[in-house]
Design a protein around this motif. Structure first.
Motif, PDB file in Angstrom:
ATOM      1  N   GLU A  42       0.807  -1.219   0.000  1.00 46.86           N
ATOM      2  CA  GLU A  42       0.000   0.000   0.000  1.00 46.86           C
ATOM      3  C   GLU A  42       0.838   1.266   0.000  1.00 46.86           C
ATOM      4  O   GLU A  42       0.379   2.327   0.443  1.00 46.86           O
ATOM      5  N   VAL A  43       2.087   1.179  -0.487  1.00 47.68           N
ATOM      6  CA  VAL A  43       2.975   2.329  -0.394  1.00 47.68           C
ATOM      7  C   VAL A  43       2.437   3.527  -1.171  1.00 47.68           C
ATOM      8  O   VAL A  43       2.495   4.667  -0.700  1.00 47.68           O
ATOM      9  N   PHE A  44       1.853   3.291  -2.342  1.00 49.61           N
ATOM     10  CA  PHE A  44       1.344   4.405  -3.136  1.00 49.61           C
ATOM     11  C   PHE A  44       0.163   5.075  -2.440  1.00 49.61           C
ATOM     12  O   PHE A  44       0.025   6.295  -2.455  1.00 49.61           O
ATOM     13  N   LYS A  45      -0.680   4.254  -1.800  1.00 45.62           N
ATOM     14  CA  LYS A  45      -1.826   4.823  -1.093  1.00 45.62           C
ATOM     15  C   LYS A  45      -1.378   5.599   0.136  1.00 45.62           C
ATOM     16  O   LYS A  45      -1.981   6.616   0.499  1.00 45.62           O
ATOM     17  N   THR A  46      -0.320   5.122   0.777  1.00 47.94           N
ATOM     18  CA  THR A  46       0.238   5.841   1.918  1.00 47.94           C
ATOM     19  C   THR A  46       0.721   7.217   1.477  1.00 47.94           C
ATOM     20  O   THR A  46       0.484   8.229   2.153  1.00 47.94           O
ATOM     21  N   PHE A  47       1.388   7.267   0.340  1.00 49.40           N
ATOM     22  CA  PHE A  47       1.880   8.545  -0.193  1.00 49.40           C
ATOM     23  C   PHE A  47       0.718   9.481  -0.537  1.00 49.40           C
ATOM     24  O   PHE A  47       0.816  10.691  -0.351  1.00 49.40           O
ATOM     25  N   VAL A  48      -0.396   8.920  -1.043  1.00 46.90           N
ATOM     26  CA  VAL A  48      -1.561   9.748  -1.377  1.00 46.90           C
ATOM     27  C   VAL A  48      -2.064  10.461  -0.127  1.00 46.90           C
ATOM     28  O   VAL A  48      -2.346  11.668  -0.143  1.00 46.90           O
ATOM     29  N   LYS A  50      -0.482  11.281   2.444  1.00 44.46           N
ATOM     30  CA  LYS A  50       0.473  12.260   2.967  1.00 44.46           C
ATOM     31  C   LYS A  50       0.676  13.445   2.031  1.00 44.46           C
ATOM     32  O   LYS A  50       0.791  14.588   2.475  1.00 44.46           O
ATOM     33  N   TYR A  51       0.708  13.166   0.704  1.00 46.53           N
ATOM     34  CA  TYR A  51       1.102  14.214  -0.240  1.00 46.53           C
ATOM     35  C   TYR A  51      -0.009  14.648  -1.189  1.00 46.53           C
ATOM     36  O   TYR A  51       0.161  15.611  -1.936  1.00 46.53           O
ATOM     37  N   GLY A  52      -1.140  13.932  -1.221  1.00 40.97           N
ATOM     38  CA  GLY A  52      -2.233  14.329  -2.095  1.00 40.97           C
ATOM     39  C   GLY A  52      -2.267  13.539  -3.394  1.00 40.97           C
ATOM     40  O   GLY A  52      -1.522  12.575  -3.582  1.00 40.97           O
ATOM     41  N   SER A  53      -3.111  13.981  -4.321  1.00 40.85           N
ATOM     42  CA  SER A  53      -3.384  13.204  -5.536  1.00 40.85           C
ATOM     43  C   SER A  53      -2.323  13.347  -6.617  1.00 40.85           C
ATOM     44  O   SER A  53      -2.377  12.657  -7.634  1.00 40.85           O
ATOM     45  N   VAL A  54      -1.363  14.253  -6.435  1.00 43.11           N
ATOM     46  CA  VAL A  54      -0.241  14.411  -7.359  1.00 43.11           C
ATOM     47  C   VAL A  54       1.027  14.509  -6.525  1.00 43.11           C
ATOM     48  O   VAL A  54       1.160  15.415  -5.699  1.00 43.11           O
ATOM     49  N   TYR A  55       1.960  13.560  -6.693  1.00 48.00           N
ATOM     50  CA  TYR A  55       3.190  13.610  -5.910  1.00 48.00           C
ATOM     51  C   TYR A  55       4.370  13.069  -6.709  1.00 48.00           C
ATOM     52  O   TYR A  55       4.205  12.436  -7.753  1.00 48.00           O
ATOM     53  N   THR A  56       5.567  13.342  -6.209  1.00 48.46           N
ATOM     54  CA  THR A  56       6.803  12.992  -6.912  1.00 48.46           C
ATOM     55  C   THR A  56       7.578  11.934  -6.135  1.00 48.46           C
ATOM     56  O   THR A  56       7.725  12.047  -4.913  1.00 48.46           O
ATOM     57  N   VAL A  57       8.036  10.898  -6.842  1.00 49.13           N
ATOM     58  CA  VAL A  57       8.922   9.894  -6.247  1.00 49.13           C
ATOM     59  C   VAL A  57      10.089   9.682  -7.214  1.00 49.13           C
ATOM     60  O   VAL A  57      10.050  10.142  -8.355  1.00 49.13           O
ATOM     61  N   TYR A  58      11.109   8.984  -6.741  1.00 51.52           N
ATOM     62  CA  TYR A  58      12.271   8.706  -7.584  1.00 51.52           C
ATOM     63  C   TYR A  58      12.568   7.220  -7.578  1.00 51.52           C
ATOM     64  O   TYR A  58      12.736   6.610  -6.531  1.00 51.52           O
ATOM     65  N   MET A  59      12.584   6.626  -8.778  1.00 54.05           N
ATOM     66  CA  MET A  59      13.038   5.244  -8.960  1.00 54.05           C
ATOM     67  C   MET A  59      14.508   5.351  -9.350  1.00 54.05           C
ATOM     68  O   MET A  59      14.827   5.614 -10.512  1.00 54.05           O
ATOM     69  N   GLY A  60      15.389   5.141  -8.400  1.00 55.15           N
ATOM     70  CA  GLY A  60      16.782   5.445  -8.664  1.00 55.15           C
ATOM     71  C   GLY A  60      16.887   6.938  -8.907  1.00 55.15           C
ATOM     72  O   GLY A  60      16.411   7.756  -8.112  1.00 55.15           O
TER      73      GLY A  60
END
Length: 481
Positions: A42-48, A50-60
């Motif tokens: 549920e990592v993506f839902k956890t980020f939602v 915390k950060y809302g419906s638009v957020y930034t992550v980094y794969m490498g």
């Protein structure tokens, strides 16, 4: 002041401003980015949250902007489709489909997509329609289930063999016998690829743009790469046989049509129709046309075991509309609202491709009060659309009522986006939906499903959840009606 220092300062300020206008997100680690956080459920839902419906992550070091919820995804793919319509670059996607319709961009993508859609449509209207091919395969499949004499079986390869034979008939011009050893080896490779693509190490691979390093190390990536090469070798042999027996005036299948197009464009130095394209586009269709539908059917029957009331209502609708003496046809779907709703709900509930396939923006765009820079990879989180609580009353429960109105008639639901949406919607959507309806109704016309274990022990949560969701292994019996 030193002009060079002034330039460096301006560049630094500019970069800070760009970062400041990016959507928020978790702080990335050097080189690894946020990859370590992606192993959790549920990592993506956890980020939602915390950060809302638009957020930034980094794969490498790859920057990714994630879009969540129906309104946000619709805004990107429909209202800003031209900007969000390119295919995003991720190394594993590139390895899987570098020169075919799924992984390409620009003029190559436009031409290959147009050609693929037209060719599939033409086969649908040809001497022997796609519907007839599916009906034939559904008949062979029910005969295989009859041979089990009601004994429990794992349905995995039954569905892989049947579904793959439909796309094989369209692409290669023939179906395979279910006991063909080469065919079974090929299906095993396809199944393994689909599972591997959702594994943790695949996420690591997507964080590493230097896959040639991983390819030389022992481990799962080497097996993944070898499986792709084996499938491409199989396709190359089929293409060679087609070249030797081609009649340009009477194309037999997709490969023949592609070869004819190659011949027509051989004097065009910029043609997108060449040997690499035929190999990769055929791979795309064969891979996507096998595992997605077969996994959906496998998951769907497991759901029906857990919900015998739904199975019974489908049985009743089949008996009323089709009866027992003729094969189901696609025209029946419009007169079977409950069955249609149940199939839609199966697709919504299983959430087969939670992350969708990556997109990228073709230019800088101001979106939802943020600025997304050109070439940024975009994940449209399809699971957040399929489970949007504003569109589904019970987003985490299986309920065909999500697609029925108060009078029991089928009604569309905007949460239904398993094939994505917009310019990059799946090329095979029409074929897949036809297969799901005809296979499922043919099976339930002939059999009642039974579980050899207490259905309370059947766990509908995925065994593997990454780019794809996979059902846990289970067995069932097909009891003749």
């Amino acid at each position: 002041t030193d002009p060079s220092m002034h330039y460096v300062t301006l560049r630094f300020v500019s970069q800070r401003q760009e970062t400041a206008r990016l959507p928020p997100g978790p702080t990335p680690l050097p080189i690894l980015g946020n990859i370590l956080q992606f192993s959790g459920k549920e990592v993506f839902k956890t980020f939602v949250k915390k950060y809302g419906s638009v957020y930034t992550v980094y794969m490498g070091m790859e920057r990714i902007v994630v879009l969540c919820g129906y309104d946000t995804v619709k805004s990107a793919l429909i209202e800003h489709g031209d900007v969000f319509g390119a295919r995003g670059h991720l190394p594993m996607i590139h390895k899987l489909s570098s020169g075919g319709v799924a992984g390409s961009n620009g003029e190559r993508w436009k031409q290959l997509r147009r050609f693929s859609l037209t060719t599939l449509r033409n086969f649908g209207m040809g001497k022997r329609s796609i519907e007839e091919r599916i009906q034939e395969e559904a008949h062979f499949l029910t005969e295989e289930f009859r041979k089990t004499n009601g004994q429990p079986v794992d349905p995995t390869y039954y569905f892989s063999k049947a579904v793959s034979n439909v796309i094989s008939s369209v692409v290669f011009g023939n179906r395979f016998e279910y006991e063909d050893k080469e065919y079974l080896r090929l299906l095993n490779l396809l199944n393994q690829l689909f599972r591997d693509f959702s594994s943790v190490w695949a996420q690591v691979g997507n964080a590493n743009d230097h896959l040639f390093i991983m390819e030389r190390l022992p481990g799962p990536y080497k097996a993944f790469s070898k499986a792709i090469d084996e499938i491409l070798k199989f396709i190359a042999e089929k293409v060679k046989l087609h070249q030797e027996s081609l009649d340009p005036n009477s194309p037999r299948d997709f490969i023949d049509c592609f070869l004819v197009k190659m011949e027509q464009e051989k004097s065009n130095p910029d043609t997108e129709f060449h040997m690499t394209a035929i190999m990769n586009t055929t791979f795309d269709m064969f891979f996507a046309g096998t595992e997605t539908v077969s996994t959906t059917l496998r998951y769907g029957l497991m759901i029906l075991l857990k919900h015998p009331d739904v199975e019974e209502r489908i049985h009743q609708e089949i008996d009323q509309v089709i009866g027992r003496n003729r094969a189901p046809c696609i025209e029946d779907r419009s007169r079977m609202p409950y069955t249609d709703a149940a199939i839609h709900e199966i697709q919504r509930f299983i959430d087969l491709a939670p992350l969708g396939v990556p997109h990228k923006v073709t230019q800088d765009i101001e979106f939802k009060d943020y600025v997304i820079p050109k070439d940024t990879t975009i994940y449209t989180l399809l699971s957040s659309v399929l489970q949007d609580p504003t569109l589904c009353k019970y987003p985490h429960e299986f309920n065909p009522g999500h697609f029925l109105d108060s009078e029991g008639k089928f009604c569309k639901n905007d949460a239904y986006m398993p094939f994505s949406s917009g310019k990059r919607i799946c090329v095979g959507e029409g074929l897949a939906r036809m297969e799901l309806f005809l296979f499922l109704t043919t099976i339930l016309q002939n059999f009642t499903l039974r579980s050899p274990v207490d259905t309370g022990k059947l766990d509908l949560t995925p065994e593997i959840s990454g780019f794809g969701n996979f059902p846990r292994p289970y067995q069932l019996s097909f009891v003749p009606r």
